[in-house]
Design an enzyme around this catalytic site. Structure first.
Site, PDB file in Angstrom:
ATOM      1  N   ASP A  76       7.100   4.241   7.516  1.00 38.09           N
ATOM      2  CA  ASP A  76       5.704   4.663   7.608  1.00 38.09           C
ATOM      3  C   ASP A  76       5.168   5.047   6.222  1.00 38.09           C
ATOM      4  OD1 ASP A  76       3.598   5.295   9.764  1.00 38.09           O
ATOM      5  OD2 ASP A  76       3.427   6.904   8.300  1.00 38.09           O
TER       6      ASP A  76
HETATM    7  C1  TTP Z   1      -2.040   2.457   0.192  1.00 39.29           C
HETATM    8  C2  TTP Z   1      -1.646   1.092   0.676  1.00 39.29           C
HETATM    9  C3  TTP Z   1      -1.144   0.885   1.952  1.00 39.29           C
HETATM   10  N1  TTP Z   1      -0.793  -0.359   2.377  1.00 39.29           N
HETATM   11  C4  TTP Z   1      -0.256  -0.566   3.739  1.00 39.29           C
HETATM   12  C5  TTP Z   1       1.235  -0.333   3.871  1.00 39.29           C
HETATM   13  C6  TTP Z   1       1.411  -0.169   5.362  1.00 39.29           C
HETATM   14  O1  TTP Z   1       1.660  -1.444   5.953  1.00 39.29           O
HETATM   15  C7  TTP Z   1       0.055   0.350   5.835  1.00 39.29           C
HETATM   16  C8  TTP Z   1       0.211   1.738   6.410  1.00 39.29           C
HETATM   17  O2  TTP Z   1       0.546   1.658   7.763  1.00 39.29           O
HETATM   18  P1  TTP Z   1       1.944   2.010   8.428  1.00 39.29           P
HETATM   19  O3  TTP Z   1       1.633   2.800   9.677  1.00 39.29           O
HETATM   20  O4  TTP Z   1       2.899   2.589   7.440  1.00 39.29           O
HETATM   21  O5  TTP Z   1       2.579   0.609   8.833  1.00 39.29           O
HETATM   22  P2  TTP Z   1       2.012  -0.592   9.707  1.00 39.29           P
HETATM   23  O6  TTP Z   1       1.308  -0.100  10.915  1.00 39.29           O
HETATM   24  O7  TTP Z   1       1.253  -1.527   8.771  1.00 39.29           O
HETATM   25  O8  TTP Z   1       3.335  -1.359  10.134  1.00 39.29           O
HETATM   26  P3  TTP Z   1       4.541  -0.879  11.095  1.00 39.29           P
HETATM   27  O9  TTP Z   1       4.285   0.519  11.589  1.00 39.29           O
HETATM   28  O10 TTP Z   1       4.587  -1.889  12.189  1.00 39.29           O
HETATM   29  O11 TTP Z   1       5.749  -0.962  10.177  1.00 39.29           O
HETATM   30  O12 TTP Z   1      -0.792   0.356   4.698  1.00 39.29           O
HETATM   31  C9  TTP Z   1      -0.944  -1.473   1.526  1.00 39.29           C
HETATM   32  O13 TTP Z   1      -0.645  -2.610   1.914  1.00 39.29           O
HETATM   33  N2  TTP Z   1      -1.418  -1.286   0.260  1.00 39.29           N
HETATM   34  C10 TTP Z   1      -1.773  -0.067  -0.215  1.00 39.29           C
HETATM   35  O14 TTP Z   1      -2.210   0.049  -1.387  1.00 39.29           O
END
Ligand code: TTP
Length: 192
Positions: A76
């Site tokens: 997460d």
């Molecule tokens: C800050 C930031 C976040 N993110 C993404 C990373 C994570 O995938 C998302 C945060 O959500 P998460 O809840 O961590 O993950 P998710 O729902 O995408 O996937 P899962 O729970 O199925 O593993 O934001 C970027 O791609 N680039 C960025 O700069």
């Protein structure tokens, strides 16, 4: 390296994030994707790293029947700004508010990864400090309209246009911001 190291394990990535899936491919891990729905709710007294640790663990909980050779990986990512958590924005208005609040300031991006098997669990955490320039309303609106960052914590993707034009400083792992501190995951998996 990892393919050979993990050849006796079934690595399960429980993530719908295309970025995390790509990291696993690029690490040359032989893995399968298994998705189970989890409501991402956490106790409100938790702060920063405690939230990501709790949610990485929560995402692993529905997998109750891991066998001896399974290794389950869940994770997460949150944005932590002025003692508040920014998750994924639910609409354009919330995305606008989030980007406005990040403008001209530094925040932390925190990711926890749970590595779990039938008999052990390790949760690792990484923190990156990111500094944004002051954003104009025009830049914020342009980004939201064109990139629709509703699947990203804090309403931005460092890997997108906004990352190119707005990020003035970064301390820590870039890949942690994209959603997976790959260097730390590699270290744990190599030590299994
Ligand atoms: C800050 C930031 C976040 N993110 C993404 C990373 C994570 O995938 C998302 C945060 O959500 P998460 O809840 O961590 O993950 P998710 O729902 O995408 O996937 P899962 O729970 O199925 O593993 O934001 C970027 O791609 N680039 C960025 O700069």
């Amino acid at each position: 390296m990892l393919r050979e190291k993990l050849k006796n394990y079934n690595v399960i990535l429980a993530s719908k994030s295309p970025r995390r899936q790509q990291f696993f491919k690029d690490l040359d891990i032989d893995f399968t994707i298994q998705l189970k729905e989890v409501e991402e709710i956490y106790p409100k007294e938790l702060k920063g790293k405690e939230i990501t640790k709790f949610l990485a663990d929560l995402k692993s909980k529905p997998f109750t029947d891991l066998s001896k050779n399974d290794i389950l990986i869940t994770s997460d990512t949150i944005v932590w700004l002025d003692n508040k958590m920014l998750g994924k924005p639910k609409d354009e208005a919330e995305a606008f508010e989030m980007l406005r609040s990040l403008s001209g300031k530094s925040h932390e991006v925190i990711t926890s990864i749970s590595i779990k098997n039938k008999s052990f669990q390790e949760i690792i955490t990484d923190v990156t400090t990111v500094t944004f320039k002051k954003l104009t309303d025009e830049e914020i609106n342009y980004y939201i309209k064109n990139y629709k960052p509703f699947d990203k914590a804090g309403a931005y993707g460092i890997q997108e246009w906004i990352g190119f034009i707005a990020i003035e400083n970064l301390q820590g792992s870039y890949f942690n911001v994209v959603g997976l501190p790959v260097h730390k995951l590699y270290k744990v998996l190599m030590s299994l």
